[in-house]
Design an enzyme around this catalytic site. Sequence first.
Site, PDB file in Angstrom:
ATOM      1  N   LEU A 101       0.878  -1.169   0.000  1.00 14.87           N
ATOM      2  CA  LEU A 101       0.000   0.000   0.000  1.00 14.87           C
ATOM      3  C   LEU A 101       0.916   1.220   0.000  1.00 14.87           C
ATOM      4  CD1 LEU A 101      -2.777  -0.767   2.683  1.00 14.87           C
ATOM      5  CD2 LEU A 101      -3.058  -0.682   0.196  1.00 14.87           C
ATOM      6  N   ASP A 102       0.492   2.287  -0.683  1.00 14.79           N
ATOM      7  CA  ASP A 102       1.305   3.506  -0.708  1.00 14.79           C
ATOM      8  C   ASP A 102       1.472   4.075   0.704  1.00 14.79           C
ATOM      9  OD1 ASP A 102       1.238   3.328  -3.453  1.00 14.79           O
ATOM     10  OD2 ASP A 102      -0.412   4.766  -3.658  1.00 14.79           O
ATOM     11  N   TYR A 103       2.523   4.848   0.856  1.00 15.18           N
ATOM     12  CA  TYR A 103       2.780   5.591   2.107  1.00 15.18           C
ATOM     13  C   TYR A 103       1.524   6.361   2.545  1.00 15.18           C
ATOM     14  CZ  TYR A 103       5.602   8.741   5.066  1.00 15.18           C
ATOM     15  OH  TYR A 103       6.141   9.440   6.104  1.00 15.18           O
ATOM     16  N   THR A 105      -1.614   5.707   1.760  1.00  9.63           N
ATOM     17  CA  THR A 105      -2.843   4.904   1.762  1.00  9.63           C
ATOM     18  C   THR A 105      -2.930   4.188   3.096  1.00  9.63           C
ATOM     19  OG1 THR A 105      -2.635   4.528  -0.625  1.00  9.63           O
ATOM     20  CG2 THR A 105      -4.094   3.043   0.585  1.00  9.63           C
ATOM     21  N   ARG A 189      -5.185   5.611  -7.682  1.00 11.71           N
ATOM     22  CA  ARG A 189      -4.920   7.058  -7.856  1.00 11.71           C
ATOM     23  C   ARG A 189      -4.870   7.416  -9.339  1.00 11.71           C
ATOM     24  NH1 ARG A 189      -3.187   8.894  -2.716  1.00 11.71           N
ATOM     25  NH2 ARG A 189      -2.773   7.078  -1.428  1.00 11.71           N
TER      26      ARG A 189
END
Length: 245
Positions: A101-103, A105, A189
Site C-alpha cells: 500500500l502507498d505511504y 494509503t 490514484r
Amino acid sequence: MRINKYIAVSGEASRRKADELVAGGRVKVNGLVLREAGYDVRECDVVEVDGRIIEPVTEKVYILLNKPLGYVTTSDDEFGRDTVLDLVADVDARLFPVGRLDYNTSGLLILTNDGDFAYKLTHPKHELPKTYRARVAGVLSDKKCGVLRRGVDIGGFVTSRAQVQVVRGYQRSTLVDITIHEGKNRQVRKMFAAVGNPVQELCRIAIGDVKLGHLAEGHYRKLTADEVRRLLAACSGAGQSGRRR
Ligand code: URA
C-alpha cells in the site's frame, strides 16, 4: 523442493523475491553460491540467505493490519521512515507484507511468514479483488463511473473491469468504493486522475471477501483459518486482465 519454494516456505521472502535473491548471488547451498535458479533442495542441504541458515517454518502466521498513513510497506526504508513491521513488532515471527500500500494509503494489509500464501495472493493471474474507499476531488458523474467500470488508460495500460459505487456525494468531493482486480503501481490514484477526479484520501477496505471492519488504525488481529481458506479459494477464480495499449 525447488529453491524458490524452499525460501518462500522458510518465511524469508515471496517466491518471486526468492528468484531475485538467487539471481543476485545471495543464496548459498552447502557453502557455495547457488547459480541454478531451478535447483531442487535435498534433505541434507544447508541453505543460506545473506549468510543466515534458513529452514522451512512450521507455524504459519497470518495478520490483518489496519495500516495508518505514513508507514511504508517495505521491510526497511532507505529514508528511515516507519515501516508496517514496526506495528507488529510483538509478533514472534519473521513477517512480511503481502503486496503493498502507498505511504499515503491506509487500511487492510496482510502480513505473513508464509511465502507461498503471499505468492498466490499477489500473483497477477489470480486477479484477487481488492476494494478501496476513496475520497476524490469534485463530483464523480455517472458517465465517469461507467468509464472507470469499463477500463481506463492509466499510461500504457488499460485497466480491466472494476466495480464502482458512489457512497456519498459532497459539494466538492465524492466518497466512492472501487474494486479492482489488478495491482498496478498507484493504480487507484491513476484511475481517478485519468477521469479528472484526483484522489484525496485512500483506504483499502477489503481483499476478496475479507473486510477491514472496525479495526482501529495501527491495530492488528490474526486472520481466522476460514479467512485464510477463503482468500486461497478466491485465488483460484479466473477473470479478464487489462489490455496493453
Ligand atoms: N492503488 C493506489 O493508488 N494506491 C494504493 O496504495 C493501492 C492501490
